[in-house]
Design an enzyme around this catalytic site. Sequence first.
Site, short mmCIF file in Angstrom:
data_model
loop_
_atom_site.label_atom_id
_atom_site.label_comp_id
_atom_site.label_asym_id
_atom_site.label_seq_id
_atom_site.Cartn_x
_atom_site.Cartn_y
_atom_site.Cartn_z
N GLY A 105 26.45 -29.87 -4.86
CA GLY A 105 25.79 -28.77 -3.98
C GLY A 105 24.42 -28.76 -3.68
O GLY A 105 23.47 -28.28 -4.08
N SER A 156 21.59 -26.75 -0.21
CA SER A 156 20.49 -25.79 -0.04
C SER A 156 20.22 -25.55 -1.56
O SER A 156 20.65 -25.96 -2.51
CB SER A 156 21.08 -24.38 0.47
OG SER A 156 22.28 -23.97 -0.41
N TYR A 167 31.81 -13.83 -12.28
CA TYR A 167 30.70 -14.95 -12.13
C TYR A 167 30.26 -14.94 -13.58
O TYR A 167 30.09 -16.09 -14.12
CB TYR A 167 29.65 -14.53 -11.14
CG TYR A 167 28.41 -15.31 -11.19
CD1 TYR A 167 28.51 -16.57 -10.43
CD2 TYR A 167 27.26 -15.03 -11.82
CE1 TYR A 167 27.59 -17.63 -10.54
CE2 TYR A 167 26.28 -15.85 -11.60
CZ TYR A 167 26.51 -16.96 -11.11
OH TYR A 167 25.31 -17.91 -11.05
N1 LIG Z 1 20.03 -18.59 -7.48
C1 LIG Z 1 20.04 -17.94 -8.80
O1 LIG Z 1 19.29 -16.88 -8.98
C2 LIG Z 1 20.90 -18.78 -9.71
C3 LIG Z 1 20.54 -17.94 -11.21
C4 LIG Z 1 21.48 -18.75 -12.09
C5 LIG Z 1 22.31 -19.64 -11.95
N2 LIG Z 1 22.38 -19.99 -10.60
C6 LIG Z 1 23.41 -21.36 -10.42
O2 LIG Z 1 22.52 -22.46 -9.86
C7 LIG Z 1 23.46 -23.30 -9.01
C8 LIG Z 1 22.84 -23.48 -7.79
O3 LIG Z 1 23.04 -22.32 -6.95
P1 LIG Z 1 21.74 -21.75 -5.81
O4 LIG Z 1 21.10 -20.71 -6.32
O5 LIG Z 1 20.98 -22.88 -5.57
O6 LIG Z 1 23.05 -21.54 -4.53
P2 LIG Z 1 23.20 -22.14 -3.14
O7 LIG Z 1 21.85 -22.18 -2.55
O8 LIG Z 1 24.03 -20.97 -2.54
O9 LIG Z 1 23.70 -23.32 -3.71
C9 LIG Z 1 25.09 -23.68 -4.04
C10 LIG Z 1 25.62 -24.91 -3.69
O10 LIG Z 1 26.93 -25.18 -4.15
C11 LIG Z 1 27.77 -25.47 -3.06
N3 LIG Z 1 29.32 -24.82 -3.42
C12 LIG Z 1 29.71 -23.73 -3.47
N4 LIG Z 1 31.08 -23.61 -3.57
C13 LIG Z 1 31.37 -25.12 -3.27
C14 LIG Z 1 32.69 -25.74 -3.26
N5 LIG Z 1 33.81 -25.07 -3.42
N6 LIG Z 1 32.72 -26.88 -2.99
C15 LIG Z 1 31.49 -27.62 -2.84
N7 LIG Z 1 30.30 -27.12 -2.89
C16 LIG Z 1 30.31 -25.95 -2.95
C17 LIG Z 1 27.12 -24.80 -1.74
O11 LIG Z 1 27.66 -25.62 -0.74
P3 LIG Z 1 27.86 -24.64 0.74
O12 LIG Z 1 26.46 -24.79 1.57
O13 LIG Z 1 28.88 -25.62 1.51
O14 LIG Z 1 28.47 -23.22 0.32
C18 LIG Z 1 25.78 -25.07 -2.18
O15 LIG Z 1 25.54 -26.70 -1.71
C19 LIG Z 1 24.77 -22.51 -8.93
O16 LIG Z 1 25.59 -23.12 -10.12
C20 LIG Z 1 24.48 -21.02 -9.49
O17 LIG Z 1 25.65 -20.47 -10.16
C21 LIG Z 1 21.44 -19.68 -9.54
#
Ligand SMILES: NC(=O)c1ccc[n+]([C@@H]2O[C@H](COP(=O)([O-])OP(=O)(O)OC[C@H]3O[C@@H](n4cnc5c(N)ncnc54)[C@H](OP(=O)(O)O)[C@@H]3O)[C@@H](O)[C@H]2O)c1
Length: 296
Positions: free
Chosen positions: A21, A24, A179
């Site tokens: 991932g 972004s 989630y």
């Molecule tokens: N942001 C927060 O506040 C927060 C808080 C707690 C935990 N997290 C965790 O942190 C991690 C990263 O999240 P983020 O906030 O950086 O979100 P993000 O910017 O939306 O990044 C998520 C990444 O996961 C990829 N992804 C999602 N579904 C996928 C699939 N089926 N196959 C392949 N790639 C997939 C996305 O690819 P695409 O671009 O193709 O969709 C993107 O590269 C996640 O595990 C999230 O649960 C985030």
Amino acid sequence: MAGRKSTGSWPMDGRTVLVTGTTSGIGRTTATALGQAGAVVLAHARDQTRAAAVARELKGSGGRFVPVSGDLGSLAGVRGLVEQVLQVTPKGLHVLVNNAGAAFSQRALAPDGVERTLAVNHLAVAALTSELLDTLRIGASATGRPSRVVNLSSILEKRGNPKLQDWTYPDQYSQLQAYSDSKLVNLAHTYALARELAGSGVTVNAANPGSVKTAFGHNAGGVLKVVGIVGKAFMASPEKGARTSIRLASDPALDDATGGYYSAAELDMSSDASRDPAFGEQVYARTAAILAQAPR
Ligand SMILES: NC(=O)c1ccc[n+]([C@@H]2O[C@H](COP(=O)([O-])OP(=O)(O)OC[C@H]3O[C@@H](n4cnc5c(N)ncnc54)[C@H](OP(=O)(O)O)[C@@H]3O)[C@@H](O)[C@H]2O)c1
């Protein structure tokens, strides 16, 4: 924190790292920092065109990036990714950051029969880790230091329901509940796997990034999109959110650390349910059974 590079990572020369991932948010920042610190970073995206574009863009910030791809919504997608990773890591893998994650406003089943939030945030993480264990062990033998698995967790694991019986949500679906459940199940599995792998040359830890301003809420839609918009002013930058993953991937002081949950880059305490070994073993066995049944 001696020896730390200005990118926020500790030196990673000679290491090969897979970050899922990386299109972004936290994953992209983690990949950038580890690449700048000297690692060869396998930059994962859903498809090869995206992965190639990300690798090209990240090269601009310095470092070596190799595009790899696979849709983590299905075990077939995980297997495709594994094949590519094995091809480009003949000398082993040193760090796997299971960063990719998702949430969905509408219920749908993944091809492997579980609801898709659990499929992406838990089943794919467990499958990818299991399939890459041998190459992680090879990496550990080569360096004489344990290889590392880092799983992205969330404070929302505390809202997860440890009594969840049916991973398809046949009767009632809530985005926030699914989630939270996926993060609780994955965290309990992280601890169980760390116990299983103790002393084997592979460590497993969980990173809680905090509340981070990324595309996550926007992509998820539903209530998480609203939370993302309303809470934007209070959310941390991806650079701050990635610190925990980066430390778990690269700080030599954590060489032997395993089975931990880290917030703000420091050891923290997760929910009672996540730390219940009986629950962990139950999740571990159920996950193994689903993976064993999946067609190859
Ligand atoms: N942001 C927060 O506040 C927060 C808080 C707690 C935990 N997290 C965790 O942190 C991690 C990263 O999240 P983020 O906030 O950086 O979100 P993000 O910017 O939306 O990044 C998520 C990444 O996961 C990829 N992804 C999602 N579904 C996928 C699939 N089926 N196959 C392949 N790639 C997939 C996305 O690819 P695409 O671009 O193709 O969709 C993107 O590269 C996640 O595990 C999230 O649960 C985030």
